[in-house]
Enzyme design. Structure first.
Site, PDB file in Angstrom:
ATOM      1  N   ARG A  56      -8.516  -9.167  -3.218  1.00  0.00           N
ATOM      2  CA  ARG A  56      -8.174  -8.864  -4.614  1.00  0.00           C
ATOM      3  C   ARG A  56      -6.836  -8.133  -4.680  1.00  0.00           C
ATOM      4  NH1 ARG A  56      -9.152  -3.450  -5.776  1.00  0.00           N
ATOM      5  NH2 ARG A  56     -10.459  -2.352  -4.254  1.00  0.00           N
ATOM      6  N   GLY A  60      -7.986 -21.201  -0.553  1.00  0.00           N
ATOM      7  CA  GLY A  60      -7.906 -22.265   0.444  1.00  0.00           C
ATOM      8  C   GLY A  60      -7.470 -21.740   1.796  1.00  0.00           C
ATOM      9  N   ALA A  83      -2.351  10.529   3.851  1.00  0.00           N
ATOM     10  CA  ALA A  83      -2.594   9.328   4.645  1.00  0.00           C
ATOM     11  C   ALA A  83      -1.397   8.392   4.613  1.00  0.00           C
ATOM     12  CB  ALA A  83      -3.847   8.616   4.152  1.00  0.00           C
ATOM     13  N   LYS A  84      -0.799   8.202   3.444  1.00  0.00           N
ATOM     14  CA  LYS A  84       0.351   7.303   3.356  1.00  0.00           C
ATOM     15  C   LYS A  84       1.569   7.886   4.074  1.00  0.00           C
ATOM     16  CE  LYS A  84      -1.434   3.874   1.010  1.00  0.00           C
ATOM     17  NZ  LYS A  84      -1.711   2.581   1.695  1.00  0.00           N
ATOM     18  N   ASN A 118      -3.018  -3.587   4.454  1.00  0.00           N
ATOM     19  CA  ASN A 118      -2.989  -3.382   3.013  1.00  0.00           C
ATOM     20  C   ASN A 118      -4.177  -2.572   2.498  1.00  0.00           C
ATOM     21  OD1 ASN A 118      -2.433  -4.171   0.048  1.00  0.00           O
ATOM     22  ND2 ASN A 118      -4.466  -5.074   0.434  1.00  0.00           N
ATOM     23  N   TYR A 145      -4.724  10.896  -0.408  1.00  0.00           N
ATOM     24  CA  TYR A 145      -3.956   9.661  -0.461  1.00  0.00           C
ATOM     25  C   TYR A 145      -2.533   9.855   0.055  1.00  0.00           C
ATOM     26  CZ  TYR A 145      -1.989   5.312  -2.328  1.00  0.00           C
ATOM     27  OH  TYR A 145      -1.361   4.095  -2.455  1.00  0.00           O
TER      28      TYR A 145
END
Length: 227
Positions: A20, A55, A154-155, A85, A151
């Site tokens: 997603r 696909g 971690a980044k 990601n 956040y």
């Protein structure tokens, strides 16, 4: 080990969190450029559904469950391109009981490093590879580390990993991080200014860099950004 350092005609790619949002847009962008994509998803049913729509192939990949990584690599043997990601974005104080620090560091730092380690054999055999670490402006010291919970920590750690890794990677393998921007995804919300497809442009570009392209850098809009 081969000395070949030329991009395969149809390279393979693993996109974590690819069912997603930004991950799905990256997978679609890579496929449009001839890449054979496998999407990794924490929920197998959602991964299978997204893969059918695209696909492409899919694997069960829960970055808090190492056994799923081993199964994925046993089944596929490795990939030319690794797009780290998958992430999480939670509110709350780091000082509260049950903060997201441990899980955030596991999902966005430790697991990406382990996936890179597991893929080393493939890169040593082929002599060509690309690693794209999806970071954020909220993980940039230059922009003030303004994200919630763990956040930003971690980044920022993922950025540091990106800067250091070129010294240890095999020849022909490049690693870069990027800030895709504030996106209209489940994480970014409906008020964000950019689509997932717009955010995918720089990661797709980094995934297919030419042999003389940069490594160990942080990019935004295909331009070098401050750490």
């Amino acid at each position: 080990m081969t000395s070949l350092q030329t991009r395969p005609l149809h390279p393979t790619a693993l996109v974590t969190g690819g069912n997603r949002g930004l991950g799905l847009a990256i997978a679609r962008g890579l496929m449009a450029r001839g890449v054979r994509v496998t999407i990794g998803a924490r929920e197998p049913a959602l991964g299978a559904e997204a893969a059918r729509a695209l696909g492409c192939d899919h694997v069960h990949l829960d970055l808090t469950e190492a056994e799923t990584w081993f199964q994925a690599f046993r089944a596929k043997g490795g990939w030319d391109i690794l797009v780290n990601n998958a992430g999480l974005y939670r509110q709350g104080s780091l000082l509260e009981p049950g903060s997201d620090f441990t899980e955030s560091m596991e999902v966005m730092v430790a697991a990406p490093l382990d996936l890179i380690r597991m893929n080393l054999g493939h890169w040593r055999r082929t002599g060509w590879g690309r690693i794209v670490n999806i970071s954020s402006g909220l993980g940039s010291f230059d922009q003030g580390l303004g994200g919630p919970g763990a956040y930003s920590i971690a980044k920022a750690s993922l950025n540091a990993l990106t800067k250091v890794l070129p010294r240890d990677l095999p020849p022909g393998v490049k690693v870069n991080a990027c800030d895709p921007g504030w996106l209209r995804t489940r994480m970014g919300g409906e008020g964000a200014p950019l689509t997932a497809e717009q955010g995918a442009d720089t990661p797709v570009w980094l995934a297919l860099l030419p042999d003389d392209g940069p490594t160990g850098g942080f990019f935004r809009g295909r331009q070098a950004a401050d750490w």
